[in-house]
Design an enzyme around this catalytic site. Structure first.
Site, short mmCIF file in Angstrom:
data_model
loop_
_atom_site.label_atom_id
_atom_site.label_comp_id
_atom_site.label_asym_id
_atom_site.label_seq_id
_atom_site.Cartn_x
_atom_site.Cartn_y
_atom_site.Cartn_z
N SER A 63 0.77 -1.29 0.02
CA SER A 63 -0.05 -0.14 0.00
C SER A 63 0.87 1.41 -0.12
CB SER A 63 -0.96 -0.05 1.23
OG SER A 63 -2.15 -0.81 0.93
N LYS A 66 0.06 3.86 -2.78
CA LYS A 66 -0.83 4.87 -2.58
C LYS A 66 -0.37 6.28 -2.33
CE LYS A 66 -4.44 2.20 -0.60
NZ LYS A 66 -4.06 0.71 -0.24
N SER A 118 -5.70 3.72 4.82
CA SER A 118 -5.02 2.97 3.53
C SER A 118 -6.15 2.28 2.81
CB SER A 118 -3.89 1.81 3.97
OG SER A 118 -3.28 1.30 2.82
#
Length: 383
Positions: A63, A66, A118
């Site tokens: 993640s 991101k 997230s």
């Protein structure tokens, strides 16, 4: 005596002086132990690598992907315009900010949902909002990666879920973090431990919690992003500031990422220091024109102390360049700017500092009073 003469404004003659070598400290700190398979610590001010371990090895980034998705969403603008999330985009596995079909959101809220809890749903909803579809947004991600010089990075989705052809490196993610933190909205969001916001249908109050425990574990940390998948393991990108020095730490597949980052920061802040640039101008003078006192030259000095956040090794890559006006008319005060000192790190301009008169000179001839005033005006405009 060293007289420095150079033409004013367009044809300034410049001199370069490499900074003398700085001796190594007697007790050089030991490099930190890190559990991560890949890691890097970067001086955010210079881009120099302070510590690394397999930092160019391509790995799944989870993640922390991101970071790119959030940056592109913020750069797209229209951050507070309300819209309804795409019903297909939010149907995604993994972590979530709790979006449901028909929810009313903004791009700013989706960015908060990406960087704090997230949310995979947030990243996909933002992708559709920005580019019209997830595949088109992924193209945008890879285009921006190329623009930033992330040569070992390739994105396949905006969320960071494991996928063929989705990879990055610790070094590339550190460079990406520096770029993202230069965006004021990104920097303001990622440092928050909790954000109160409103979304839904109708919108109602929510509290988004940041997964980044370093925000309260280590003084000075102000971001950036956590990540985890079974394949990627624990991934973490963080930033910390102390005494004007900013460091970026990245770990990929790290069983003990919190401690890894704290050890890396401890090491980094022990070797990256605000190095004082003490360039000697004691033998540098500027010619005086029009004085009735017989004084022909004036001493100059730096307007203030200058420092650079560097390691001792990095100091060897610093060069100093000075430029001075060829002369100054009588009738000036101490502290009048007559030149500029430029500091280059690794060939790139890093910082500038004014050079000023170290003394005053009165009693210009009456004929030159207006000329002196005009010269003072143009000096200030030039520097």
């Amino acid at each position: 005596m060293k007289n420095v003469f150079c033409c004013f404004v367009c044809i300034a003659l410049l001199f370069s002086f490499p900074v003398g070598a700085v001796s190594e400290t007697p007790e050089t700190p030991l490099e930190p132990y890190v559990s991560a398979v890949s890691a890097v610590l970067i001086n955010a001010d210079t881009g120099a690598v302070v510590f690394e371990k397999n930092s160019r090895e391509q790995r799944a980034p989870a993640s922390v992907t991101k970071i790119m998705s959030a940056l592109l969403t913020l750069e797209a603008g229209g951050l507070d315009r309300q819209f309804t999330v795409d019903s297909m985009a939010i149907r995604v596995e993994g972590t979530s900010m709790g979006l449901r079909e028909g929810d009313i959101v903004t791009r700013r809220i989706l960015t908060q949902g990406m960087l704090l809890p997230s949310g995979n749903d947030a990243s996909q909803a933002a992708a559709v909002s920005v580019s019209g579809s997830i595949p088109e947004f992924v193209k945008l991600m890879n285009s921006r990666a190329a623009q930033l010089g992330l040569s070992d990075t390739r994105f396949a989705n905006p969320s960071g879920l494991d996928a063929d052809g989705h990879y990055s490196t610790a070094y590339d993610l550190g460079v990406l973090a520096i770029a993202a933190l230069s965006n004021p909205d990104f920097a303001a969001i990622c440092k928050q431990q909790v954000i109160k916001t409103e979304y839904g249908n109708p919108p109602y109050t929510r509290w988004l919690q940041n997964n980044n425990k370093l925000l309260h574990l280590y003084e000075g940390v102000f971001g950036v992003k956590t990540g985890f998948t079974d394949n990627a393991g624990r991934c973490l990108v963080s930033a910390a500031e102390r005494d004007g020095i900013t460091l970026i730490a990245v770990t990929l597949k790290a069983p003990d990422d919190w401690d890894d980052h704290m050890r890396m920061f401890d090491y980094g802040f022990s070797v990256v220091q605000n190095q004082l640039i003490d360039y000697d101008l004691s033998d540098t003078f500027i010619e005086i024109a029009g004085s009735t006192t017989g004084k022909t030259h004036a001493a100059v000095r730096l307007a203030s102390y200058v420092s650079m956040p560097l390691t001792n090794t990095e100091m060897r890559l610093v060069e100093i360049e000075i430029s001075l006006v060829p002369f100054i008319y009588a009738g000036f005060e101490e502290g009048e700017q007559v030149g500029l000192l430029r500091l280059y790190y690794n060939g790139k301009l890093f910082k500038t500092a004014p050079i000023v008169t170290a003394e005053s000179c009165d009693n210009p001839t009456e004929k030159l009073r207006l000329t002196a005033a005009l010269q003072q005006f143009w000096r200030r405009a030039f520097f």
